[in-house]
Design an enzyme around this catalytic site. Structure first.
Site, PDB file in Angstrom:
ATOM      1  N   GLU A   1       0.890  -1.160   0.000  1.00 32.76           N
ATOM      2  CA  GLU A   1       0.000   0.000   0.000  1.00 32.76           C
ATOM      3  C   GLU A   1       0.919   1.199   0.000  1.00 32.76           C
ATOM      4  O   GLU A   1       1.520   1.528   1.023  1.00 32.76           O
ATOM      5  CB  GLU A   1      -0.872   0.003   1.266  1.00 32.76           C
ATOM      6  CG  GLU A   1      -1.810  -1.172   1.373  1.00 32.76           C
ATOM      7  CD  GLU A   1      -2.855  -1.188   0.283  1.00 32.76           C
ATOM      8  OE1 GLU A   1      -3.176  -0.114  -0.248  1.00 32.76           O
ATOM      9  OE2 GLU A   1      -3.337  -2.271  -0.052  1.00 32.76           O
TER      10      GLU A   1
ATOM     11  N   CYS B   1      -2.682   8.558   3.529  1.00 34.50           N
ATOM     12  CA  CYS B   1      -2.316   8.094   2.198  1.00 34.50           C
ATOM     13  C   CYS B   1      -3.397   8.409   1.175  1.00 34.50           C
ATOM     14  O   CYS B   1      -3.125   8.535  -0.008  1.00 34.50           O
ATOM     15  CB  CYS B   1      -2.066   6.593   2.226  1.00 34.50           C
ATOM     16  SG  CYS B   1      -3.433   5.680   2.953  1.00 34.50           S
TER      17      CYS B   1
HETATM   18  P1  NAP Z   1       8.504   4.837   4.463  1.00 35.72           P
HETATM   19  O1  NAP Z   1       9.626   5.742   4.722  1.00 35.72           O
HETATM   20  O2  NAP Z   1       8.412   4.175   3.146  1.00 35.72           O
HETATM   21  O3  NAP Z   1       8.567   3.745   5.627  1.00 35.72           O
HETATM   22  C1  NAP Z   1       7.556   2.763   5.753  1.00 35.72           C
HETATM   23  C2  NAP Z   1       8.081   1.609   6.579  1.00 35.72           C
HETATM   24  O4  NAP Z   1       9.121   0.926   5.861  1.00 35.72           O
HETATM   25  C3  NAP Z   1       8.696   2.031   7.902  1.00 35.72           C
HETATM   26  O5  NAP Z   1       8.319   1.086   8.880  1.00 35.72           O
HETATM   27  C4  NAP Z   1      10.191   1.976   7.619  1.00 35.72           C
HETATM   28  O6  NAP Z   1      10.943   1.760   8.775  1.00 35.72           O
HETATM   29  C5  NAP Z   1      10.267   0.787   6.700  1.00 35.72           C
HETATM   30  N1  NAP Z   1      11.424   0.737   5.826  1.00 35.72           N
HETATM   31  C6  NAP Z   1      11.993   1.755   5.154  1.00 35.72           C
HETATM   32  N2  NAP Z   1      13.001   1.279   4.381  1.00 35.72           N
HETATM   33  C7  NAP Z   1      13.047  -0.071   4.588  1.00 35.72           C
HETATM   34  C8  NAP Z   1      13.871  -1.122   4.084  1.00 35.72           C
HETATM   35  N3  NAP Z   1      14.842  -0.891   3.205  1.00 35.72           N
HETATM   36  N4  NAP Z   1      13.653  -2.380   4.531  1.00 35.72           N
HETATM   37  C9  NAP Z   1      12.676  -2.642   5.418  1.00 35.72           C
HETATM   38  N5  NAP Z   1      11.857  -1.678   5.924  1.00 35.72           N
HETATM   39  C10 NAP Z   1      12.045  -0.411   5.506  1.00 35.72           C
HETATM   40  O7  NAP Z   1       7.106   5.573   4.682  1.00 35.72           O
HETATM   41  P2  NAP Z   1       6.641   6.511   5.903  1.00 35.72           P
HETATM   42  O8  NAP Z   1       7.384   7.808   5.794  1.00 35.72           O
HETATM   43  O9  NAP Z   1       6.674   5.770   7.194  1.00 35.72           O
HETATM   44  O10 NAP Z   1       5.099   6.729   5.580  1.00 35.72           O
HETATM   45  C11 NAP Z   1       4.612   7.748   4.750  1.00 35.72           C
HETATM   46  C12 NAP Z   1       4.261   7.218   3.370  1.00 35.72           C
HETATM   47  O11 NAP Z   1       3.418   6.084   3.473  1.00 35.72           O
HETATM   48  C13 NAP Z   1       3.508   8.215   2.546  1.00 35.72           C
HETATM   49  O12 NAP Z   1       4.122   8.312   1.289  1.00 35.72           O
HETATM   50  C14 NAP Z   1       2.105   7.644   2.423  1.00 35.72           C
HETATM   51  O13 NAP Z   1       1.425   7.966   1.251  1.00 35.72           O
HETATM   52  C15 NAP Z   1       2.347   6.179   2.540  1.00 35.72           C
HETATM   53  N6  NAP Z   1       1.171   5.480   3.092  1.00 35.72           N
HETATM   54  C16 NAP Z   1       0.418   4.672   2.292  1.00 35.72           C
HETATM   55  C17 NAP Z   1      -0.705   4.033   2.810  1.00 35.72           C
HETATM   56  C18 NAP Z   1      -1.591   3.146   1.961  1.00 35.72           C
HETATM   57  O14 NAP Z   1      -2.448   2.448   2.506  1.00 35.72           O
HETATM   58  N7  NAP Z   1      -1.440   3.156   0.674  1.00 35.72           N
HETATM   59  C19 NAP Z   1      -1.040   4.191   4.146  1.00 35.72           C
HETATM   60  C20 NAP Z   1      -0.250   5.009   4.932  1.00 35.72           C
HETATM   61  C21 NAP Z   1       0.852   5.646   4.390  1.00 35.72           C
HETATM   62  P3  NAP Z   1      11.705   2.960   9.522  1.00 35.72           P
HETATM   63  O15 NAP Z   1      10.676   3.976   9.897  1.00 35.72           O
HETATM   64  O16 NAP Z   1      12.328   2.308  10.713  1.00 35.72           O
HETATM   65  O17 NAP Z   1      12.693   3.467   8.509  1.00 35.72           O
END
Ligand code: NAP
Length: 526
Positions: free
Chosen positions: A258, A297
């Site tokens: 997602e 999101c």
């Molecule tokens: P993110 O930076 O992509 O991180 C998401 C998760 O992935 C975090 O738990 C992060 O851990 C982990 N992560 C990052 N790099 C990784 C890797 N190489 N290996 C394993 N895990 C990894 O996103 P965010 O800043 O938390 O969230 C905001 C984004 O999420 C926005 O762009 C939003 O649109 C999107 N979102 C989408 C939905 C949907 O349902 N489509 C819902 C909510 C949010 P760490 O924090 O420890 O780095």
């Protein structure tokens, strides 16, 4: 304070974390809330524990017994939700935002429990549909058998729904008979940690059914196997990294993403400025910009309006935004709190400047904000930011400012509007606002393939709508292309999608046995 993880039914502290731990700050005051690290945690043992204990315990239950677990979970979280509300304020959330996350999560658990009881049988597995006759006689039939996978679900979650997201995924995993390992995003890990404490204190889940890893799980991706599910929520960039992880690819680990998207609302040409439906459109946009400070999101990022109504739309939106009080989310009268961190504030500033390069800020200044009862420099505050941009520029369709920002884009005719909406390259949700049925149905045909959900707002339903941004458990959540191409929720169909569907070709007597035996024939009794 170093946050603990919950592994093998025990709370554990990371070791030697002084150099690797990340500080997490209060979004409002800038104080350190906790430190996060997964250094020294034995994730391999945790995964083994889930597969050896949590999985068999859940698989031994029927769908209805698993539904009872969800009701017990909902009751446990509800009983202590005030703790979660209080902590949410530290992440910048108003009480209204916190309810969205916490009460929303409780509702999802209950909704899934109720659906499982009515839509799924009281057996651990499911036989789909009537049997097909495969030969001339009656003794060779075909059906699809749906059974729980003997693996685990690794949840990798985004920061913006630290309670709702783990509960929504947990609901599906429990019903599918699968243990969960939850990895929260670092900026709000302390909220998910409290949630898991509430759940484990209540002792409602079998040992091994739920574990929590605070901090990085990068090394754990190599531990995933053929029966596991990697359920990711976050940015499109991280989704791409996980999707192409060599072990995920080599072992065909089921992967659901997602991701982010640049969602739109479209005002139809028949809606005249000043009409009740136009006012509903304005409220919808402002709600999407301000709830959770725009960190949803599904939030509206692109506002498509007919060029003849552009000026009126900009004026009405700016006037409504001027009424939004920003500040300490715990203070009465504050409608919008802070974004989650100073880093997130910087990200949003960068994103809106990129978009405004082809236009201008109509309301708000990314560098200035007036706040109530807080220090605007120490807290991660932003003003609401309304941009007017060139619809032909790339940035408004590609850049997601994950904060209280939206861009108004003027379209010339319906073909132009459908072309613009598709430039988001796949979104979670779009709203169409209008009463002209012919226009709306034509637009749906063009827009539906690019969207996971379409929300159609008209004069007959505007008083009843649950809003653009609210995904509902009965409906599929997810979107094509940039939105990740995944699927979540969709009621019990989403549960079945987590399980293994096997075509069975067999005689009626074995099919009857599978349909009627509550636990199915076990290996021991065979
Ligand atoms: P993110 O930076 O992509 O991180 C998401 C998760 O992935 C975090 O738990 C992060 O851990 C982990 N992560 C990052 N790099 C990784 C890797 N190489 N290996 C394993 N895990 C990894 O996103 P965010 O800043 O938390 O969230 C905001 C984004 O999420 C926005 O762009 C939003 O649109 C999107 N979102 C989408 C939905 C949907 O349902 N489509 C819902 C909510 C949010 P760490 O924090 O420890 O780095």
């Amino acid at each position: 304070m170093l946050l603990e993880s919950y592994l093998q039914d025990t709370w554990v502290t990371p070791t030697a974390a002084d150099t690797t731990a990340v500080d997490v700050h209060d979004a409002v005051t800038g104080e350190t809330v906790c430190r996060v690290s997964s250094q020294g945690l034995d994730l391999a043992a945790a995964f083994d524990h889930a597969r050896a204990h949590g999985g068999p315990a859940l698989r031994g239950l029927t769908f209805h017994q698993r539904a009872d677990l969800l009701d017990a979970l909902a009751a446990a979280v509800r009983a202590r939700r005030e703790e979660l509300y209080a902590l949410s304020a530290r992440a910048g959330a108003t009480l209204n935002d916190a309810r969205y996350d916490i009460d929303g999560g409780i509702r999802v658990l209950r909704d899934y429990a109720a659906r499982a009881r009515t839509e799924l049988p009281d057996t651990p597995h499911l036989i789909e549909g009537p049997a097909e006759r495969l030969a001339r006689g009656e003794d060779f039939l075909g059906v699809h058998l749906v059974t729980p996978s003997p693996g685990l679900m690794l949840q990798v979650n985004a920061f913006n729904f630290p309670v709702w997201a783990p509960l929504e995924k947990l609901a599906q995993a429990v019903l599918a008979g699968m243990p969960s390992v939850v990895k929260p995003a670092t900026p709000t890990a302390y909220l998910t940690e409290r949630l898991i404490r509430i759940v484990t204190d209540a002792g409602v889940l079998p040992p091994g059914a739920l574990q929590l890893v605070v901090g990085s799980v990068r090394p754990a991706l190599d531990l995933l196997g053929e029966q596991d599910v990697l359920s990711f929520t976050g940015s499109a960039a991280t989704a791409a990294t996980l999707r192409t992880h060599p072990n995920v690819v080599a072992r065909s680990v089921r992967f659901n993403a997602e991701a982010d998207s640049v969602n739109a609302i479209v005002l139809a040409p028949d809606v005249t400025p000043g009409s009740p439906l136009f006012d509903a459109f304005v409220r919808e946009v402002v709600t999407e910009m301000t709830v959770k400070a725009g960190q949803k999101c599904t939030a509206i990022r692109r506002v498509l309006v007919p060029s003849e109504h552009e000026a009126a739309a900009l004026d009405a939106l700016a006037a409504e935004l001027a009424d939004v009080t920003i500040g300490n989310p715990a203070t009465e009268g504050v409608r919008m709190g802070a974004v989650v961190s100073l880093a997130q504030r910087d990200d949003v500033r960068r994103a809106v400047r990129t978009i405004a390069a082809s236009g201008r800020f109509v309301y708000g200044d990314p560098d200035k904000v007036r706040v109530v009862d807080a220090d605007p420099e120490r807290g991660a505050f932003l003003d609401t930011l309304l941009i007017s941009a060139d619809p032909e520029a790339a940035a408004p369709h590609e850049v997601e400012p994950f904060g209280p920002a939206a861009t108004v884009l003027a379209y010339t005719d319906t073909a132009h509007a459908t072309d613009l909406i598709a430039r988001g390259r796949g979104s979670l949700a779009a709203s169409l606002v209008g009463d002209d049925l012919a226009w709306t149905t034509a637009f749906i045909r063009e827009a539906a393939p690019w969207h996971g959900r379409l929300h159609l707002l008209d004069s007959t339903n505007m008083a009843q709508t649950t809003g653009h941004g609210s995904p509902l458990p009965a409906l599929r959540h997810g979107g094509p292309g940039r939105a990740g191409g995944g699927s979540e929720m969709a009621g019990t169909r989403g549960v079945v999608d987590l399980m293994q569907r096997t075509a069975l070709q067999a005689s009626p007597r074995i099919l009857d046995l599978l349909r009627t035996t509550p636990t199915g024939p076990s290996v021991d009794s065979a």
